[in-house]
Design a protein around this motif. Sequence first.
Motif, PDB file in Angstrom:
ATOM      1  N   SER A  35       0.813  -1.220   0.000  1.00 41.59           N
ATOM      2  CA  SER A  35       0.000   0.000   0.000  1.00 41.59           C
ATOM      3  C   SER A  35       0.849   1.274   0.000  1.00 41.59           C
ATOM      4  O   SER A  35       0.444   2.285  -0.575  1.00 41.59           O
ATOM      5  CB  SER A  35      -0.955   0.003   1.192  1.00 41.59           C
ATOM      6  N   TRP A  41      -5.076   7.041  -2.990  1.00 41.81           N
ATOM      7  CA  TRP A  41      -6.495   6.746  -3.214  1.00 41.81           C
ATOM      8  C   TRP A  41      -6.717   5.277  -3.544  1.00 41.81           C
ATOM      9  O   TRP A  41      -7.737   4.708  -3.185  1.00 41.81           O
ATOM     10  CB  TRP A  41      -7.107   7.673  -4.264  1.00 41.81           C
ATOM     11  N   GLU A  44      -6.335   3.346  -0.232  1.00 41.88           N
ATOM     12  CA  GLU A  44      -7.478   3.577   0.662  1.00 41.88           C
ATOM     13  C   GLU A  44      -8.741   2.860   0.219  1.00 41.88           C
ATOM     14  O   GLU A  44      -9.515   2.407   1.055  1.00 41.88           O
ATOM     15  CB  GLU A  44      -7.785   5.081   0.752  1.00 41.88           C
ATOM     16  N   HIS A  45      -8.977   2.762  -1.074  1.00 45.66           N
ATOM     17  CA  HIS A  45     -10.265   2.286  -1.567  1.00 45.66           C
ATOM     18  C   HIS A  45     -10.248   0.886  -2.175  1.00 45.66           C
ATOM     19  O   HIS A  45     -11.305   0.246  -2.241  1.00 45.66           O
ATOM     20  CB  HIS A  45     -10.827   3.268  -2.599  1.00 45.66           C
ATOM     21  N   ASP A  48     -11.610  -2.669  -0.054  1.00 47.49           N
ATOM     22  CA  ASP A  48     -13.044  -2.928   0.061  1.00 47.49           C
ATOM     23  C   ASP A  48     -13.671  -3.249  -1.292  1.00 47.49           C
ATOM     24  O   ASP A  48     -14.561  -4.102  -1.384  1.00 47.49           O
ATOM     25  CB  ASP A  48     -13.762  -1.741   0.708  1.00 47.49           C
ATOM     26  N   SER A  49     -13.217  -2.583  -2.331  1.00 49.08           N
ATOM     27  CA  SER A  49     -13.741  -2.873  -3.667  1.00 49.08           C
ATOM     28  C   SER A  49     -13.366  -4.284  -4.110  1.00 49.08           C
ATOM     29  O   SER A  49     -14.188  -5.007  -4.687  1.00 49.08           O
ATOM     30  CB  SER A  49     -13.208  -1.856  -4.680  1.00 49.08           C
ATOM     31  N   VAL A 113     -18.753   5.410   3.036  1.00 43.85           N
ATOM     32  CA  VAL A 113     -17.884   5.296   1.862  1.00 43.85           C
ATOM     33  C   VAL A 113     -17.661   3.829   1.483  1.00 43.85           C
ATOM     34  O   VAL A 113     -17.465   3.510   0.309  1.00 43.85           O
ATOM     35  CB  VAL A 113     -16.540   6.044   2.069  1.00 43.85           C
ATOM     36  N   ASP A 114     -17.731   2.920   2.450  1.00 39.76           N
ATOM     37  CA  ASP A 114     -17.588   1.492   2.126  1.00 39.76           C
ATOM     38  C   ASP A 114     -18.714   1.015   1.214  1.00 39.76           C
ATOM     39  O   ASP A 114     -18.502   0.149   0.359  1.00 39.76           O
ATOM     40  CB  ASP A 114     -17.550   0.646   3.397  1.00 39.76           C
ATOM     41  N   ARG A 117     -17.612   1.872  -2.149  1.00 35.38           N
ATOM     42  CA  ARG A 117     -16.521   0.975  -2.556  1.00 35.38           C
ATOM     43  C   ARG A 117     -17.066  -0.389  -2.975  1.00 35.38           C
ATOM     44  O   ARG A 117     -16.616  -0.970  -3.964  1.00 35.38           O
ATOM     45  CB  ARG A 117     -15.527   0.816  -1.409  1.00 35.38           C
ATOM     46  N   TYR A 118     -18.014  -0.921  -2.204  1.00 33.47           N
ATOM     47  CA  TYR A 118     -18.615  -2.217  -2.541  1.00 33.47           C
ATOM     48  C   TYR A 118     -19.333  -2.148  -3.890  1.00 33.47           C
ATOM     49  O   TYR A 118     -19.228  -3.065  -4.703  1.00 33.47           O
ATOM     50  CB  TYR A 118     -19.611  -2.656  -1.467  1.00 33.47           C
TER      51      TYR A 118
END
Length: 140
Positions: A35, A41, A44-45, A48-49, A113-114, A117-118
Amino acid sequence: MKQHQCLTTFLTKRWLYVIAAGAVIVLGLAVRRYSEALPRWIAEHAGDSLWASMIYFGIRFFIYRQSLIAAAVISLCFCFADEFSQLYQADWINQIRDTTLGALILGHGFLVVDLIRYTVGIGAAYSVDRWLLQLKRHSF
């Protein structure tokens, strides 16, 4: 002969989703491990995606004969339910969340925000799945 061909197709399709889920897991672990070398960005994202993408491919493993939309909706409902479950903070479930596996599956705290992301992760997995199925149809 026809029964054997159906069984082979069934197993092949299902295992392709296992391979896809495994590839997403490896990618997710790589994002976590490296990471610091990635743009902020993405670091961070992406986790979860990618987790949501893995859920999509796992759902497709079980319902590969259903529509892609059905798999996407079920995956989204599962991921959203998991996120909303993080609003529940009893001691017993927090002890599970304090383990590595528990944290990966259940998460720690609710974040709006999750949900985004999902949605992005499932949308990406759905798009890849649809694209690959279209390639397969056009190649025969």
